[in-house]
Scaffold this motif. Structure first.
Motif, PDB file in Angstrom:
ATOM      1  N   GLU A  84       0.829  -1.205   0.000  1.00  0.00           N
ATOM      2  CA  GLU A  84       0.000   0.000   0.000  1.00  0.00           C
ATOM      3  C   GLU A  84       0.862   1.255   0.000  1.00  0.00           C
ATOM      4  OE1 GLU A  84      -1.641  -2.389   2.291  1.00  0.00           O
ATOM      5  OE2 GLU A  84      -3.748  -2.273   1.737  1.00  0.00           O
ATOM      6  N   ALA A  85       1.932   1.243   0.779  1.00  0.00           N
ATOM      7  CA  ALA A  85       2.829   2.404   0.846  1.00  0.00           C
ATOM      8  C   ALA A  85       3.437   2.695  -0.522  1.00  0.00           C
ATOM      9  CB  ALA A  85       3.937   2.156   1.874  1.00  0.00           C
ATOM     10  N   GLU A  86       3.877   1.648  -1.208  1.00  0.00           N
ATOM     11  CA  GLU A  86       4.488   1.824  -2.531  1.00  0.00           C
ATOM     12  C   GLU A  86       3.481   2.370  -3.536  1.00  0.00           C
ATOM     13  OE1 GLU A  86       6.103  -1.971  -3.562  1.00  0.00           O
ATOM     14  OE2 GLU A  86       7.658  -1.868  -2.020  1.00  0.00           O
ATOM     15  N   LEU A  87       2.230   1.845  -3.465  1.00  0.00           N
ATOM     16  CA  LEU A  87       1.202   2.298  -4.406  1.00  0.00           C
ATOM     17  C   LEU A  87       0.874   3.772  -4.176  1.00  0.00           C
ATOM     18  CD1 LEU A  87      -0.513   1.156  -6.727  1.00  0.00           C
ATOM     19  CD2 LEU A  87      -2.343   0.797  -5.086  1.00  0.00           C
ATOM     20  N   GLU A 120       1.461   6.354  -7.164  1.00  0.00           N
ATOM     21  CA  GLU A 120       0.248   6.781  -7.869  1.00  0.00           C
ATOM     22  C   GLU A 120      -0.211   8.195  -7.515  1.00  0.00           C
ATOM     23  OE1 GLU A 120      -1.602   5.269 -10.241  1.00  0.00           O
ATOM     24  OE2 GLU A 120      -0.136   3.647 -10.334  1.00  0.00           O
ATOM     25  N   LEU A 121       0.006   8.620  -6.267  1.00  0.00           N
ATOM     26  CA  LEU A 121      -0.568   9.890  -5.821  1.00  0.00           C
ATOM     27  C   LEU A 121       0.441  11.031  -5.889  1.00  0.00           C
ATOM     28  CD1 LEU A 121      -2.655   8.869  -2.644  1.00  0.00           C
ATOM     29  CD2 LEU A 121      -3.267   8.706  -5.060  1.00  0.00           C
ATOM     30  N   MET A 130     -10.067   6.876  -7.117  1.00  0.00           N
ATOM     31  CA  MET A 130      -9.917   6.235  -8.426  1.00  0.00           C
ATOM     32  C   MET A 130      -8.535   5.581  -8.552  1.00  0.00           C
ATOM     33  SD  MET A 130     -10.181   8.030 -12.154  1.00  0.00           S
ATOM     34  CE  MET A 130      -8.661   8.929 -11.861  1.00  0.00           C
ATOM     35  N   LYS A 131      -7.496   6.301  -8.169  1.00  0.00           N
ATOM     36  CA  LYS A 131      -6.135   5.780  -8.315  1.00  0.00           C
ATOM     37  C   LYS A 131      -5.864   4.570  -7.420  1.00  0.00           C
ATOM     38  CE  LYS A 131      -3.899  10.090  -9.776  1.00  0.00           C
ATOM     39  NZ  LYS A 131      -2.933  11.150  -9.366  1.00  0.00           N
ATOM     40  N   LEU A 132      -6.447   4.583  -6.215  1.00  0.00           N
ATOM     41  CA  LEU A 132      -6.224   3.471  -5.282  1.00  0.00           C
ATOM     42  C   LEU A 132      -7.276   2.371  -5.437  1.00  0.00           C
ATOM     43  CD1 LEU A 132      -5.221   5.397  -2.020  1.00  0.00           C
ATOM     44  CD2 LEU A 132      -3.741   4.499  -3.820  1.00  0.00           C
ATOM     45  N   GLN A 133      -8.255   2.610  -6.335  1.00  0.00           N
ATOM     46  CA  GLN A 133      -9.335   1.653  -6.609  1.00  0.00           C
ATOM     47  C   GLN A 133     -10.111   1.298  -5.341  1.00  0.00           C
ATOM     48  OE1 GLN A 133      -7.328  -1.493  -8.988  1.00  0.00           O
ATOM     49  NE2 GLN A 133      -8.564  -0.672 -10.647  1.00  0.00           N
ATOM     50  N   ILE A 134     -10.497   2.345  -4.607  1.00  0.00           N
ATOM     51  CA  ILE A 134     -11.349   2.184  -3.439  1.00  0.00           C
ATOM     52  C   ILE A 134     -12.522   3.147  -3.595  1.00  0.00           C
ATOM     53  CG2 ILE A 134      -9.663   1.307  -1.786  1.00  0.00           C
ATOM     54  CD1 ILE A 134      -8.993   4.086  -0.983  1.00  0.00           C
ATOM     55  N   ASP A 135     -13.572   2.950  -2.800  1.00  0.00           N
ATOM     56  CA  ASP A 135     -14.776   3.705  -3.132  1.00  0.00           C
ATOM     57  C   ASP A 135     -15.337   4.606  -2.047  1.00  0.00           C
ATOM     58  OD1 ASP A 135     -17.557   1.395  -2.729  1.00  0.00           O
ATOM     59  OD2 ASP A 135     -15.771   1.670  -1.558  1.00  0.00           O
ATOM     60  N   ASN A 136     -14.650   4.769  -0.929  1.00  0.00           N
ATOM     61  CA  ASN A 136     -15.166   5.730   0.044  1.00  0.00           C
ATOM     62  C   ASN A 136     -14.074   6.174   1.013  1.00  0.00           C
ATOM     63  OD1 ASN A 136     -15.174   3.869   2.383  1.00  0.00           O
ATOM     64  ND2 ASN A 136     -16.813   2.843   1.269  1.00  0.00           N
ATOM     65  N   ARG A 137     -14.391   7.210   1.800  1.00  0.00           N
ATOM     66  CA  ARG A 137     -13.412   7.842   2.691  1.00  0.00           C
ATOM     67  C   ARG A 137     -12.880   6.889   3.756  1.00  0.00           C
ATOM     68  NH1 ARG A 137     -14.202  13.693   2.636  1.00  0.00           N
ATOM     69  NH2 ARG A 137     -12.932  13.851   4.501  1.00  0.00           N
ATOM     70  N   TYR A 190      -6.711   2.523   4.260  1.00  0.00           N
ATOM     71  CA  TYR A 190      -5.577   2.324   3.332  1.00  0.00           C
ATOM     72  C   TYR A 190      -4.371   3.141   3.802  1.00  0.00           C
ATOM     73  CZ  TYR A 190      -3.793   1.065  -1.323  1.00  0.00           C
ATOM     74  OH  TYR A 190      -3.073   0.522  -2.354  1.00  0.00           O
ATOM     75  N   ALA A 191      -4.622   4.406   4.157  1.00  0.00           N
ATOM     76  CA  ALA A 191      -3.539   5.292   4.584  1.00  0.00           C
ATOM     77  C   ALA A 191      -2.872   4.792   5.859  1.00  0.00           C
ATOM     78  CB  ALA A 191      -4.074   6.711   4.790  1.00  0.00           C
ATOM     79  N   VAL A 192      -3.714   4.376   6.823  1.00  0.00           N
ATOM     80  CA  VAL A 192      -3.167   3.889   8.084  1.00  0.00           C
ATOM     81  C   VAL A 192      -2.380   2.600   7.874  1.00  0.00           C
ATOM     82  CG1 VAL A 192      -3.791   2.975  10.355  1.00  0.00           C
ATOM     83  CG2 VAL A 192      -4.911   5.027   9.499  1.00  0.00           C
ATOM     84  N   ARG A 193      -2.955   1.706   7.064  1.00  0.00           N
ATOM     85  CA  ARG A 193      -2.281   0.420   6.809  1.00  0.00           C
ATOM     86  C   ARG A 193      -0.944   0.631   6.100  1.00  0.00           C
ATOM     87  NH1 ARG A 193      -6.367  -2.885   4.100  1.00  0.00           N
ATOM     88  NH2 ARG A 193      -7.138  -3.576   6.089  1.00  0.00           N
TER      89      ARG A 193
END
Length: 194
Positions: free
Chosen positions: A126-129, A133-134, A174-181, A187-190
């Protein structure tokens, strides 16, 4: 199929396994699961559905928002939950909200989910993505989301307009392919960035 304004029931399943099979055939916009279903649980069904189609809106039905399975379902990919004592109109509103991408998770549950994620090990994938991507600005916005800031607070802190914040959040999802806050915060915490 039974219909309500702007809502159509396309299938009903008797257990978790059947729910996953029906989902794979029908691909509805929203899946509504009892968290305690016979056979495979609502949590496991959510996990399997999210693997088949990660952007599907999965809602779980529970007796109490204190149910630990609710947190497990959100971590597995559910966008929120509704309580079993909710009225029909509340259920309909919840399903319609899920369909347009809203997250139906109380702040208390969101905080508990993030506490649990913080207690688990960080994910390098997740950190690498996130880093690849962002943009730097999107990473700033993601960190603020994970710290519980709403759009107005993020706008004020970064000195940008609320509309720009919304655009950044749309790009992040969109970039992380997730759909809500809530999933963005998880994702950020993980990833270990917050």
């Amino acid at each position: 199929a039974r219909q309500w304004p702007e809502l159509q029931l396309v299938g009903e399943a008797r257990n978790g396994r059947e729910a996953v099979e029906l989902f794979d055939q029908l691909r509805p916009d929203v899946v509504f699961l009892d968290v305690h279903m016979p056979g495979i649980s609502g949590v496991e069904a959510t996990r399997q559905i999210s693997m088949i189609a990660p952007l599907t809106r999965v809602l779980v039905l529970t007796i109490s928002d204190q149910d630990s399975d609710v947190m497990d379902a959100i971590l597995a990919g559910a966008c929120g939950y509704l309580l079993k004592d909710a009225s029909i109109s509340e259920l309909m509103k919840g399903i319609q909200s899920a369909a347009v991408g809203e997250s139906l998770v109380s702040p208390t549950i969101a905080a508990k989910v993030l506490q649990r994620v913080r207690a688990s090990s960080a994910s390098h994938r997740e950190a690498e993505l996130i880093q690849s991507e962002l943009s730097d600005r999107e990473i700033q916005v993601l960190k603020l989301i994970a710290n519980g800031k709403d759009n107005a607070m993020i706008a004020a802190e970064l000195h940008i307009s609320p509309k720009t914040v919304k655009n950044h959040i749309s790009n992040i999802l969109m970039k992380l392919q997730i759909d809500n806050r809530i999933q963005a915060a998880v994702y950020a915490v993980r990833s270990g960035i917050v």
